[in-house]
Scaffold this motif. Structure first.
Motif, PDB file in Angstrom:
ATOM      1  N   LEU B 145       0.850  -1.185   0.000  1.00 31.13           N
ATOM      2  CA  LEU B 145       0.000   0.000   0.000  1.00 31.13           C
ATOM      3  C   LEU B 145       0.897   1.250   0.000  1.00 31.13           C
ATOM      4  O   LEU B 145       1.661   1.472   0.929  1.00 31.13           O
ATOM      5  N   VAL B 146       0.816   2.022  -1.064  1.00 25.39           N
ATOM      6  CA  VAL B 146       1.665   3.219  -1.143  1.00 25.39           C
ATOM      7  C   VAL B 146       0.840   4.505  -1.030  1.00 25.39           C
ATOM      8  O   VAL B 146       1.396   5.589  -0.883  1.00 25.39           O
ATOM      9  N   THR B 147      -0.481   4.353  -1.140  1.00 20.91           N
ATOM     10  CA  THR B 147      -1.384   5.496  -0.952  1.00 20.91           C
ATOM     11  C   THR B 147      -2.614   5.000  -0.200  1.00 20.91           C
ATOM     12  O   THR B 147      -2.780   3.795  -0.019  1.00 20.91           O
ATOM     13  N   VAL B 148      -3.457   5.941   0.202  1.00 17.69           N
ATOM     14  CA  VAL B 148      -4.656   5.557   0.950  1.00 17.69           C
ATOM     15  C   VAL B 148      -5.891   5.816   0.085  1.00 17.69           C
ATOM     16  O   VAL B 148      -6.047   6.919  -0.435  1.00 17.69           O
ATOM     17  N   PRO B 149      -6.757   4.795  -0.103  1.00 19.09           N
ATOM     18  CA  PRO B 149      -7.953   5.010  -0.925  1.00 19.09           C
ATOM     19  C   PRO B 149      -8.872   6.067  -0.296  1.00 19.09           C
ATOM     20  O   PRO B 149      -9.112   6.050   0.908  1.00 19.09           O
ATOM     21  N   PHE B 150      -9.338   6.997  -1.138  1.00 20.12           N
ATOM     22  CA  PHE B 150     -10.211   8.060  -0.644  1.00 20.12           C
ATOM     23  C   PHE B 150     -11.621   7.830  -1.210  1.00 20.12           C
ATOM     24  O   PHE B 150     -12.497   7.334  -0.530  1.00 20.12           O
ATOM     25  N   TRP B 151     -11.802   8.148  -2.466  1.00 16.78           N
ATOM     26  CA  TRP B 151     -13.100   7.815  -3.070  1.00 16.78           C
ATOM     27  C   TRP B 151     -12.874   6.998  -4.333  1.00 16.78           C
ATOM     28  O   TRP B 151     -11.808   7.055  -4.924  1.00 16.78           O
ATOM     29  N   ALA B 152     -13.886   6.221  -4.680  1.00 21.19           N
ATOM     30  CA  ALA B 152     -13.736   5.323  -5.835  1.00 21.19           C
ATOM     31  C   ALA B 152     -14.886   5.577  -6.793  1.00 21.19           C
ATOM     32  O   ALA B 152     -16.032   5.660  -6.380  1.00 21.19           O
ATOM     33  N   ASN B 153     -14.538   5.697  -8.034  1.00 21.65           N
ATOM     34  CA  ASN B 153     -15.572   5.966  -9.022  1.00 21.65           C
ATOM     35  C   ASN B 153     -15.740   4.769  -9.942  1.00 21.65           C
ATOM     36  O   ASN B 153     -14.816   3.965 -10.094  1.00 21.65           O
ATOM     37  N   THR B 154     -16.886   4.668 -10.526  1.00 24.67           N
ATOM     38  CA  THR B 154     -17.117   3.583 -11.474  1.00 24.67           C
ATOM     39  C   THR B 154     -18.150   4.021 -12.499  1.00 24.67           C
ATOM     40  O   THR B 154     -18.938   4.912 -12.220  1.00 24.67           O
ATOM     41  N   GLN B 155     -18.079   3.427 -13.673  1.00 32.66           N
ATOM     42  CA  GLN B 155     -19.071   3.774 -14.701  1.00 32.66           C
ATOM     43  C   GLN B 155     -20.236   2.795 -14.648  1.00 32.66           C
ATOM     44  O   GLN B 155     -20.038   1.597 -14.422  1.00 32.66           O
ATOM     45  N   LEU B 156     -21.428   3.318 -14.877  1.00 30.81           N
ATOM     46  CA  LEU B 156     -22.632   2.493 -14.950  1.00 30.81           C
ATOM     47  C   LEU B 156     -23.151   2.525 -16.378  1.00 30.81           C
ATOM     48  O   LEU B 156     -22.731   3.363 -17.176  1.00 30.81           O
TER      49      LEU B 156
END
Lengths: 320, 439
Positions: B145-156
């Motif tokens: 882990l080199v960064t921290v997940p903040f928000w995640a986007n996805t296409q619908l």
């Protein structure tokens, strides 16, 4: 100037003695000149010469900004890759095409505008000059966006006008093809710079002695004869300044291409190639080599134009 | 007492009182100043949003109890320009890069040369709990882990219910690209896809190849000269067939070659809209347009959503994954405080609030339990499901070359030839990676 005066007439002993204090003063003035020009020279050295030398040095390395530990000396390897790559020659071709087309069209349109302004009444000449210069005052990025949105397929108002032109596809996406994209890019460039060229040529027109054109007219010379044998030869200096200025500027075109197509569909120019290699890919070595080659191209244009410029100036003087 | 004396004596006290108050205020201000000066300032380089990150920065500053103060600094609009600026600053050892909002595909390039400060183990443990798989993969490099997940986007897959119904498509079941292409063609409508030469093209091609069972890069951790591409494969050909059909048959509309996410949305909202693959921002944007009166209210009722289309009806879809992770610059003077601040920023409460106010979905599944989310985003469950299915773009330090190489060969969609484009793209990218060709 002073040298030619001295050599053209051999000085007597009296004159030599009189020239001594003048020479001392000249030396002092020269020193003062260097002193005053010094800071500007240092700044030029720091902001112009240093980056060029550094770029030339970096171009000899395989050097990626995000892999500094892998930096490796490869001599002229980067130049070999660039000069044998289709991309370089394609981009050089596009750049030259834009340069030639825009400079020629700008000269023709600019000259026509200059003639109109030259003939215009004195009272409206100033107003005309101001009105004509408006496009040149607009920041290139802003005008590039304006042209982009004017031709945009979804909302472009100029694009909508073309819907009424027979033979043009009403759904033409200008920025999805090489020639249509280049057309808009060059039109924007011409629209922006023609006014400035017209002002340069207007200054050239003002240098043509009225007696010469009047004498030609009295002698029965046609409009074309007066133009080709009297007016244009006397304007050579102004024309060459305009050509040199615009050729250099057009060769380094960036904003219009970057904003309208970002080099897509075969519209990439050399400055964009240098930008993408150095800034987007962070390939400092390869990008520096592209920049150095671009710099050499600019030097070549300068060299050729200055050579022509000198010849023409002499010709212009001779014709007077 | 003469008038002037009375006046004097009455007012003589005032200056004294004023002096006292001034001194006290001065002392307070001075002490305040020195206190404020002692509080370390953390600079958070943020991508443009609707003010959500700045609001979180304020909240976390207040919650820190004076341990740190977060100041935000805005990065350029597009992800590629953000990457350029951050990479240059990191390479130069800029100590102001305390916290950075990073697009996942560009993380390996920054992690590989050691530009990112390591994530402390305890922080890694706490900030990855309940995080969706795709977002977690995008935050790592070489299994670390080199960064921290903040928000995640996805296409619908967004669709017009009326068009789907008229075409006889059952949208309660997973649909394939072929089905939506046929449906749009049968109804003489346009498909909303992103066909421009830009990052969105890579997003699309990656989703198609992953969904077809392939991968753009087979060994993403390999050095440049050893990279192996999976473009010239059955999955690559299938992906090229879809892209080329949409381009050739005019299914993407006349503006396809320059179409980005925003123009796809406008096309979808129009009379010729049918199906569209796009990020969740289209929902608040369409609602706002309806509220502003620029779109009909019936449009909202006509819009449906489901997970991304499949390439093969028997294989699950691999929806595109986007979002933002938070990294700390290796030259930061306050890495510990920066990670402390990051823990606050990515808390499920802040992620939920950010989703509601800015439309960017949380990477932490716990955040979806906020009841306000369902109200603002009725498709929240579909988003969450899509995040679980999603496939990140190739995680490689050479992502930029791969992405631009794809964009140059797959745009415009009409120029794609299934039999040759995937192989030509692979050859081109490999030549660039070996330093034998310009990009």
């Amino acid at each position: 100037m002073s040298t030619s005066v001295k050599t053209s007439s051999p000085a007597t002993g009296k004159q030599k003695r009189a020239a001594q204090p003048y020479s001392e003063r000249a030396k002092g003035e020269r020193r003062l000149g260097w002193l005053l020009a010094g800071p500007a020279f240092v700044v030029m050295l720091a902001v112009t010469a240093y980056p060029i030398v550094q770029a030339a040095y970096d171009s000899l390395f395989n050097y990626r900004l995000t892999a500094p530990s892998e930096r490796e000396f490869i001599g002229l390897g980067n130049y070999g890759v660039i000069l044998t790559d289709f991309v370089w020659w394609r981009d050089l071709g596009v750049t030259l095409l834009i340069t030639v087309v825009t400079v020629v069209v700008e000269l023709i349109l600019g000259f026509a505008l200059a003639l109109v302004m030259h003939k215009a009444l004195k009272s409206v000449r100033g107003l005309l000059r101001t009105a004509i210069l408006v496009p040149y005052g607009i920041i290139t990025v802003v005008s590039a966006f304006a042209w982009f949105y004017a031709f945009d397929i979804n909302s472009g108002y100029i694009n909508n006008w073309f819907n009424w032109v027979p033979g043009i596809d009403p759904d033409l996406n200008w920025f999805a093809g090489t020639w249509s994209s280049l057309f808009v890019i060059m039109a924007s460039e011409i629209w922006k710079t023609t006014p400035f060229i017209s002002l340069l040529l207007l200054a050239g027109l003002a240098q043509v002695p009225d007696e010469l054109t009047e004498a030609a007219e009295v002698d029965g010379a046609t409009w074309w004869e007066r133009m080709s044998r009297v007016i244009l030869p006397n304007m050579k200096a102004a024309i060459m300044v305009a050509v040199l200025f615009r050729a250099l500027d057009a060769f380094r075109i960036f904003d219009n291409v970057f904003i309208m197509t970002n080099g897509a569909f075969g519209t990439e120019v050399l400055s964009l190639l240098a930008y993408r290699t150095s800034i987007s890919r962070l390939e400092i070595g390869m990008g520096s080599a592209v920049s150095v080659l671009l710099f050499i191209c600019v030097l070549l244009i300068c060299f050729i134009a200055i050579k022509l410029f000198k010849v023409d100036l002499a010709g212009a003087r001779g014709s007077k | 007492m003469p008038q002037h004396e009375r006046f004097d004596s009455r007012n003589r006290k005032k200056p004294r009182a004023l002096t006292g108050v001034t001194l006290a205020l001065g002392a307070m201000l001075l002490s305040g100043c020195s206190e404020a000066e002692n509080v370390p300032t953390l600079t958070w380089y943020i991508n443009p949003d609707d003010g959500g990150q700045a609001a979180i920065a304020e909240r976390c500053t207040a919650d820190s109890g004076g341990a740190y103060r977060i100041e935000t600094s805005l990065l350029p609009n597009d992800a590629a320009s953000q990457r350029e600026q951050l990479a240059r600053r990191l390479a130069a050892g800029d100590s102001s890069l305390d916290i950075m909002s990073l697009d996942p595909p560009f993380i390996p390039e920054l992690a590989e040369p050691g530009f990112l400060a390591p994530v402390p183990e305890d922080v890694a443990q706490r900030t990855t709990e309940n995080v969706v798989e795709g977002a977690l993969a995008g935050a790592q490099w070489k299994d670390e882990l080199v960064t921290v997940p903040f928000w995640a986007n996805t296409q619908l897959l967004w669709y017009r219910k009326s068009v789907a119904e008229a075409a006889g498509l059952d949208m309660s079941q997973p649909v394939t690209w072929q089905q939506i292409m046929d449906a749009a063609a049968s109804q003489d409508k346009f498909l909303g896809v992103q066909g421009q030469r830009g990052e969105s093209m890579t997003v699309w091609v990656n989703a198609l190849i992953e969904s077809g069972g392939g991968q753009i890069i087979q060994n993403p951790e390999a050095p440049a000269a050893e990279v192996e591409l999976g473009l010239a494969s059955e999955a690559g050909t299938k992906a090229a067939e879809i892209v080329s059909t949409i381009g050739d048959e005019g299914l993407g509309g006349p503006g396809l070659a320059t179409q980005d996410e925003n123009f796809s949305m406008i096309l979808f909202q129009g009379d010729n809209g049918s199906f569209m693959v796009n990020w969740p921002f289209v929902w608040p944007a369409t609602n706002s347009a309806v509220e502003a009166g620029s779109l009909d209210e019936e449009l909202i009722e006509d819009i449906g959503w489901t997970t991304y289309p499949r390439v093969d009806e028997n294989e699950p879809a691999a929806p595109p994954l986007g979002g933002i992770n938070l990294g700390v610059g290796a030259a930061s003077q306050h890495p510990d405080l920066a990670y402390q601040a990051i823990e606050c920023i990515v808390s499920p409460e802040n992620q939920a609030e950010y989703f509601i106010t800015n439309g960017n979905p949380p990477s932490n599944t716990a955040a979806y339990e906020d009841p306000r989310i369902e109200e603002a985003f009725p498709m929240a469950d579909t988003i969450r499901e899509s995040l679980e299915l999603s496939a990140p773009r190739p995680q490689t330090p050479y992502y930029n070359e791969v992405s631009i190489g794809l964009q140059q060969n797959w745009a415009p969609p009409g120029s794609v030839v299934p039999a040759t484009t995937p192989e030509q793209t692979a050859e081109f990218i490999l030549a660039v990676l070996r330093g034998e060709s310009l990009l």
